[in-house]
Design a protein around this motif. Sequence first.
Motif, PDB file in Angstrom:
ATOM      1  N   SER A 269       0.818  -1.217   0.000  1.00 30.77           N
ATOM      2  CA  SER A 269       0.000   0.000   0.000  1.00 30.77           C
ATOM      3  C   SER A 269       0.850   1.265   0.000  1.00 30.77           C
ATOM      4  O   SER A 269       2.085   1.218   0.064  1.00 30.77           O
ATOM      5  CB  SER A 269      -0.928  -0.002   1.216  1.00 30.77           C
ATOM      6  N   GLU A 270       0.163   2.405  -0.020  1.00 35.50           N
ATOM      7  CA  GLU A 270       0.822   3.708  -0.154  1.00 35.50           C
ATOM      8  C   GLU A 270       1.764   4.043   0.987  1.00 35.50           C
ATOM      9  O   GLU A 270       2.633   4.906   0.841  1.00 35.50           O
ATOM     10  CB  GLU A 270      -0.229   4.824  -0.281  1.00 35.50           C
ATOM     11  N   GLN A 271       1.588   3.415   2.165  1.00 40.53           N
ATOM     12  CA  GLN A 271       2.460   3.752   3.301  1.00 40.53           C
ATOM     13  C   GLN A 271       3.878   3.202   3.116  1.00 40.53           C
ATOM     14  O   GLN A 271       4.780   3.539   3.861  1.00 40.53           O
ATOM     15  CB  GLN A 271       1.859   3.232   4.604  1.00 40.53           C
ATOM     16  N   TYR A 272       4.069   2.353   2.122  1.00 41.06           N
ATOM     17  CA  TYR A 272       5.385   1.781   1.851  1.00 41.06           C
ATOM     18  C   TYR A 272       6.092   2.555   0.723  1.00 41.06           C
ATOM     19  O   TYR A 272       5.450   3.083  -0.179  1.00 41.06           O
ATOM     20  CB  TYR A 272       5.263   0.311   1.433  1.00 41.06           C
ATOM     21  N   VAL A 273       7.419   2.589   0.788  1.00 43.56           N
ATOM     22  CA  VAL A 273       8.233   3.228  -0.237  1.00 43.56           C
ATOM     23  C   VAL A 273       8.008   2.571  -1.594  1.00 43.56           C
ATOM     24  O   VAL A 273       8.101   3.224  -2.641  1.00 43.56           O
ATOM     25  CB  VAL A 273       9.723   3.168   0.164  1.00 43.56           C
ATOM     26  N   HIS A 274       7.698   1.283  -1.575  1.00 44.25           N
ATOM     27  CA  HIS A 274       7.501   0.522  -2.812  1.00 44.25           C
ATOM     28  C   HIS A 274       6.473   1.159  -3.739  1.00 44.25           C
ATOM     29  O   HIS A 274       6.630   1.143  -4.965  1.00 44.25           O
ATOM     30  CB  HIS A 274       7.060  -0.906  -2.484  1.00 44.25           C
ATOM     31  N   HIS A 275       5.429   1.681  -3.156  1.00 42.03           N
ATOM     32  CA  HIS A 275       4.356   2.277  -3.956  1.00 42.03           C
ATOM     33  C   HIS A 275       4.892   3.449  -4.786  1.00 42.03           C
ATOM     34  O   HIS A 275       4.582   3.584  -5.974  1.00 42.03           O
ATOM     35  CB  HIS A 275       3.232   2.748  -3.030  1.00 42.03           C
TER      36      HIS A 275
ATOM     37  N   THR B 108       4.506   3.494 -18.974  1.00 39.72           N
ATOM     38  CA  THR B 108       3.538   2.400 -18.929  1.00 39.72           C
ATOM     39  C   THR B 108       2.489   2.689 -17.867  1.00 39.72           C
ATOM     40  O   THR B 108       2.702   3.508 -16.968  1.00 39.72           O
ATOM     41  CB  THR B 108       4.220   1.053 -18.610  1.00 39.72           C
ATOM     42  N   ASP B 109       1.373   2.004 -17.969  1.00 45.40           N
ATOM     43  CA  ASP B 109       0.285   2.148 -16.999  1.00 45.40           C
ATOM     44  C   ASP B 109      -0.132   0.755 -16.528  1.00 45.40           C
ATOM     45  O   ASP B 109      -1.156   0.222 -16.938  1.00 45.40           O
ATOM     46  CB  ASP B 109      -0.901   2.876 -17.635  1.00 45.40           C
ATOM     47  N   PRO B 110       0.673   0.144 -15.641  1.00 37.90           N
ATOM     48  CA  PRO B 110       0.417  -1.242 -15.228  1.00 37.90           C
ATOM     49  C   PRO B 110      -0.908  -1.392 -14.480  1.00 37.90           C
ATOM     50  O   PRO B 110      -1.383  -0.450 -13.829  1.00 37.90           O
ATOM     51  CB  PRO B 110       1.601  -1.562 -14.306  1.00 37.90           C
ATOM     52  N   LYS B 111      -1.454  -2.578 -14.546  1.00 35.46           N
ATOM     53  CA  LYS B 111      -2.721  -2.865 -13.882  1.00 35.46           C
ATOM     54  C   LYS B 111      -2.457  -3.387 -12.468  1.00 35.46           C
ATOM     55  O   LYS B 111      -1.861  -4.450 -12.286  1.00 35.46           O
ATOM     56  CB  LYS B 111      -3.519  -3.893 -14.685  1.00 35.46           C
ATOM     57  N   ILE B 112      -2.887  -2.634 -11.478  1.00 30.99           N
ATOM     58  CA  ILE B 112      -2.739  -3.039 -10.080  1.00 30.99           C
ATOM     59  C   ILE B 112      -4.078  -3.628  -9.631  1.00 30.99           C
ATOM     60  O   ILE B 112      -5.085  -2.928  -9.569  1.00 30.99           O
ATOM     61  CB  ILE B 112      -2.363  -1.850  -9.183  1.00 30.99           C
ATOM     62  N   ILE B 113      -4.086  -4.920  -9.327  1.00 32.99           N
ATOM     63  CA  ILE B 113      -5.355  -5.565  -8.980  1.00 32.99           C
ATOM     64  C   ILE B 113      -5.590  -5.615  -7.469  1.00 32.99           C
ATOM     65  O   ILE B 113      -6.720  -5.803  -7.024  1.00 32.99           O
ATOM     66  CB  ILE B 113      -5.439  -6.993  -9.564  1.00 32.99           C
ATOM     67  N   TYR B 114      -4.516  -5.423  -6.685  1.00 29.43           N
ATOM     68  CA  TYR B 114      -4.699  -5.480  -5.227  1.00 29.43           C
ATOM     69  C   TYR B 114      -3.508  -4.833  -4.535  1.00 29.43           C
ATOM     70  O   TYR B 114      -2.370  -4.958  -4.979  1.00 29.43           O
ATOM     71  CB  TYR B 114      -4.842  -6.930  -4.756  1.00 29.43           C
ATOM     72  N   GLN B 115      -3.799  -4.141  -3.413  1.00 30.75           N
ATOM     73  CA  GLN B 115      -2.756  -3.570  -2.568  1.00 30.75           C
ATOM     74  C   GLN B 115      -3.008  -3.997  -1.123  1.00 30.75           C
ATOM     75  O   GLN B 115      -4.158  -4.072  -0.688  1.00 30.75           O
ATOM     76  CB  GLN B 115      -2.745  -2.048  -2.661  1.00 30.75           C
ATOM     77  N   SER B 116      -1.931  -4.243  -0.394  1.00 30.61           N
ATOM     78  CA  SER B 116      -2.078  -4.720   0.981  1.00 30.61           C
ATOM     79  C   SER B 116      -1.017  -4.100   1.883  1.00 30.61           C
ATOM     80  O   SER B 116       0.090  -3.777   1.442  1.00 30.61           O
ATOM     81  CB  SER B 116      -1.968  -6.248   1.024  1.00 30.61           C
ATOM     82  N   ASP B 117      -1.357  -3.944   3.170  1.00 31.27           N
ATOM     83  CA  ASP B 117      -0.384  -3.521   4.176  1.00 31.27           C
ATOM     84  C   ASP B 117       0.409  -4.703   4.715  1.00 31.27           C
ATOM     85  O   ASP B 117       1.426  -4.523   5.373  1.00 31.27           O
ATOM     86  CB  ASP B 117      -1.097  -2.842   5.357  1.00 31.27           C
ATOM     87  N   ASP B 118      -0.082  -5.911   4.456  1.00 30.46           N
ATOM     88  CA  ASP B 118       0.511  -7.116   5.021  1.00 30.46           C
ATOM     89  C   ASP B 118       1.391  -7.805   3.981  1.00 30.46           C
ATOM     90  O   ASP B 118       0.902  -8.338   2.985  1.00 30.46           O
ATOM     91  CB  ASP B 118      -0.601  -8.056   5.487  1.00 30.46           C
ATOM     92  N   LEU B 119       2.692  -7.812   4.238  1.00 26.86           N
ATOM     93  CA  LEU B 119       3.646  -8.400   3.293  1.00 26.86           C
ATOM     94  C   LEU B 119       3.431  -9.899   3.126  1.00 26.86           C
ATOM     95  O   LEU B 119       3.514 -10.425   2.014  1.00 26.86           O
ATOM     96  CB  LEU B 119       5.076  -8.120   3.757  1.00 26.86           C
ATOM     97  N   ASP B 120       3.158 -10.610   4.222  1.00 30.04           N
ATOM     98  CA  ASP B 120       2.979 -12.060   4.142  1.00 30.04           C
ATOM     99  C   ASP B 120       1.763 -12.427   3.298  1.00 30.04           C
ATOM    100  O   ASP B 120       1.804 -13.383   2.514  1.00 30.04           O
ATOM    101  CB  ASP B 120       2.837 -12.657   5.542  1.00 30.04           C
ATOM    102  N   ILE B 121       0.669 -11.674   3.470  1.00 30.17           N
ATOM    103  CA  ILE B 121      -0.525 -11.923   2.660  1.00 30.17           C
ATOM    104  C   ILE B 121      -0.213 -11.686   1.188  1.00 30.17           C
ATOM    105  O   ILE B 121      -0.594 -12.469   0.314  1.00 30.17           O
ATOM    106  CB  ILE B 121      -1.687 -11.027   3.119  1.00 30.17           C
TER     107      ILE B 121
END
Length: 303
Positions: A196-202, A214-227
């Motif tokens: 999710s947005e709280q991570y630098v990755h976003h 490019t405009d990649p398709k993001i189908i899901y975002q999560s705060d939980d890395l393991d999930i």
Amino acid sequence: MNIRDLEYFQRLALEKNYSKVADFYHVSQPTITYAVKRLETELNVSLVNRNQAHKNITLTPAGRQFLLHVNSILRELRIAKQEMTHFTAKKLPLGLPPIIGNYYFPKLSPKLLQADILPHLIIQREGSENLLRQIKLGRLDVGLIGSLDAIHEDSLNTEILTKKKFKIVAAPTHPLATKKTVAFADIGDEKFLLLSEQYVHHHAFARLSQSSNTDPKIIYQSDDLDILKGMIKSGMGIGFLAELAVSPDDNLVTIDLSDLTQPQFLISLIHRNSSIVTPIMEELLALIRQVVTEDENKKVQKD
């Protein structure tokens, strides 16, 4: 100059009404009025425009300038009080974002236990942006913070310890799993599972999308890395993670990006410039540096 008078003035600038400030602090209205007059007498300037035609007050130019100093004084006082609690409680708050903490803390904790630092630590796990904000406010003494760019703040002591790559992550059964490298523009049609947005990755993903047009398709975002890693392993989509977020036990494939321009995951050791570096804090900083250096050396030997 009375600290309480400064607090009254700061609140008056916000509320623009003597009665509301008096109600907020549970004092009489004359208490607020006299506080402002004391400040004006000491500073020899008018801080408030006293126009009886309007119910709400406004600040004079001098009042607005003084408010900037008041905000700074009271902010530093709050930080000082917060830092003093760390001394009295003999605790050392340490900020560790989940991914950085999961990777380094198992390597760090035995050394902290041996040095008798572990019992004094209060670990706070949040996203890097929130942790950085809390270091600035004095709620945290030290943090290992992830970022895309070097952090330059006058109030902070910042030391970049290492830089990590971002990787494409896929299940072993995914068609991309056979590739060693891939250009980001070539996988624009893939379904992405992101943190999710709280991570630098976003933010790194957004930069890479823009640079590759490019405009990649993001189908899901999560705060939980393991999930998120579990969803990637099930083949629902591919991920975009810093290399230290994926371990061999995850049974996932990491693929290098071949893009000439790509963001890096910077890991910095940060503490406030105004904080006194106590012996226990100095030892903590040294052990963190040691663990990161040892990890980098092992990586070089392995490569």
